[in-house]
Design a protein around this motif. Structure first.
Motif, PDB file in Angstrom:
ATOM      1  N   GLU A 134       9.478  -5.219  38.244  1.00 47.56           N
ATOM      2  CA  GLU A 134       8.504  -4.123  38.410  1.00 47.56           C
ATOM      3  C   GLU A 134       9.041  -2.822  37.808  1.00 47.56           C
ATOM      4  N   LYS A 166      -1.783   5.558  35.842  1.00 48.08           N
ATOM      5  CA  LYS A 166      -2.268   4.741  34.718  1.00 48.08           C
ATOM      6  C   LYS A 166      -3.720   4.353  34.964  1.00 48.08           C
ATOM      7  N   GLY A 202       3.300  -1.489  42.335  1.00 52.83           N
ATOM      8  CA  GLY A 202       4.615  -1.966  41.889  1.00 52.83           C
ATOM      9  C   GLY A 202       5.770  -1.400  42.701  1.00 52.83           C
ATOM     10  N   GLU A 230       6.247   0.393  30.085  1.00 52.74           N
ATOM     11  CA  GLU A 230       4.952   1.082  29.976  1.00 52.74           C
ATOM     12  C   GLU A 230       5.123   2.565  29.649  1.00 52.74           C
ATOM     13  N   ASN A 261       7.604  -0.769  34.474  1.00 51.80           N
ATOM     14  CA  ASN A 261       7.267   0.660  34.431  1.00 51.80           C
ATOM     15  C   ASN A 261       7.958   1.337  33.252  1.00 51.80           C
TER      16      ASN A 261
END
Ligand SMILES: Nc1ncnc2c1ncn2[C@@H]1O[C@H](COP(=O)(O)OP(=O)(O)OP(=O)(O)O)[C@@H](O)[C@H]1O
Ligand SMILES: [Mg+2]
Length: 362
Positions: free
Chosen positions: A263, A317, A324, A270, A267
């Motif tokens: 997780e 987002k 998460g 991303e 992140n």
């Protein structure tokens, strides 16, 4: 002159100094030593250590240090022990012992006493606060687990029906049917609701039940191919650096811990938007525990978002659920650890996990 100078220095220092001869008799004690021991010069001078202190059972640890030097002839001992003075005043002492040498022969034993009561008290209070914080965290996690299970249970069936029927209807009508403009958003929203229910169920299922000594280098190396694979799929150039001592082990549930890492790494991936980026993972073992750091060179986290980053449904987002880090926090709490997220000085974000040493985790 030399004797006066030495005398003045020894009386002026903060540490208590006691000198014992071969028979364990006190031959010298400076003022701080008398203050700590709660005994006057005449009570100490010429008296044996054993007569002065051995009858006081609560000072067993304190006496043991001296016994170890006199009987066991152990050199340069340094220990932290408790001492209760005859006036029942409690002290936490750092005791250091060494031999007093005259040329090559041992003339006696020097006992250095440092009063660390205040520091010890502070450390103890800090430990109590940390234990209480940990307890509250576990309590919060357990109540969240109950809520999650109830929410998942109550919402699962209606959401599954809405999603199922809408998908069925979309299959049955043709591409040009104007009803699609209403049904497609319903399908999308029910899909998101299904994901939320799934996250709640996953959250409730998190239990660190399979804890074992795990070599972190082997475990964490496993994230490298995952990062490369996801980066390739997303068309991003991400370099991954891992720095872990070969023999660092932690008492963790490997599958759960990996879930948390996945997780956090997701992140980071991303957050790396344009151009190449880096993800660094380091592990360090200290006397206080194991520190795992995940740093990225992504867009960084806004200071205002740090407080809520671990809350359920907090997301910046557009198409994520914000579950998460909520799950990650539970996983780390299950391991009796702590986790923080912060903006790095120059660029990107740092996530730091502290794990306790040994098999403290449950
Ligand atoms: N490495 C990071 N860099 C920048 N911001 C981050 C980073 N990690 C977390 N955040 C911030 O914290 C928020 C919460 O993260 P979390 O993982 O809980 O949810 P999410 O990624 O938005 O959704 P999900 O994980 O459910 O797909 C993110 O939306 C983002 O704003
Ligand atoms: Mg996330």
């Amino acid at each position: 002159m030399k004797k006066i100078l030495v005398d003045n220095i020894i009386q002026g220092i903060h540490s208590g100094i006691v000198v014992l001869n071969h028979q364990g008799m006190v031959v010298y004690a400076n003022n701080p030593a008398m203050k700590i021991l709660g005994l006057e010069e005449q009570q100490l001078a010429g008296r044996r250590w054993s007569d002065l202190f051995l009858h006081m059972e609560e000072n067993d640890d304190f006496n043991q240090v001296i016994i170890d030097v006199i009987v066991g002839e152990k050199l340069n001992l340094h220990r932290e022990v408790s001492y209760v003075s005859p006036a029942r005043q409690f002290f936490r002492l750092s005791v250091t012992t060494s031999f007093l040498r005259e040329k090559k022969t041992v003339a006696g034993i020097i006992v250095q006493l440092d009063d660390i009561t205040e520091l010890w008290d502070l450390r103890r209070r800090e430990q109590l606060v940390n234990a209480e914080r940990q307890r509250l965290s576990l309590e919060m996690v357990n109540s969240m687990k109950k809520i999650s299970l109830s929410v998942a249970h109550v919402i699962l069936n209606p959401v599954a029906s809405i999603g199922g029927f809408v998908r069925l209807m979309l299959k049955r009508i043709d591409e040009e049917n104007p009803l699609r403009q209403y049904l497609e958003p319903i399908e999308e929203c029910s899909g998101r609701l299904e994901n939320i229910v799934k996250s709640f169920k996953e959250y409730a299922d998190i239990n660190a039940v399979n804890c074992k000594d795990t070599r972190l280098s082997t475990l964490i190396e496993g994230v490298r191919p995952k990062i490369e694979e996801i980066a390739r799929t997303l068309g991003k150039e991400i370099r991954c650096h891992i720095d872990i001592g070969d023999h660092v082990t932690a008492y963790i549930d490997p599958a759960l811990f990996m879930m948390a890492l996945d997780e956090i790494i997701m992140n980071s991936i991303e957050s790396i938007e344009d151009g190449p980026g880096d993800i660094d993972i380091t592990v360090n073992k200290t006397m206080f525990g194991i520190i795992v750091e995940i740093r990225d060179t992504g867009r960084g986290i806004d200071n205002r978002h740090i407080q809520c980053a671990f809350d359920p449904f907090f997301t910046t987002k557009t198409s994520n659920n914000g579950m998460g880090l909520f799950k990650v926090k539970k996983i780390i709490t299950e391991h009796l650890g702590t986790i923080t997220i912060e903006h790095r000085e120059v660029v990107g974000t740092r996530v730091t996990i502290h794990l306790p040493l040994g098999d403290l985790a449950i």
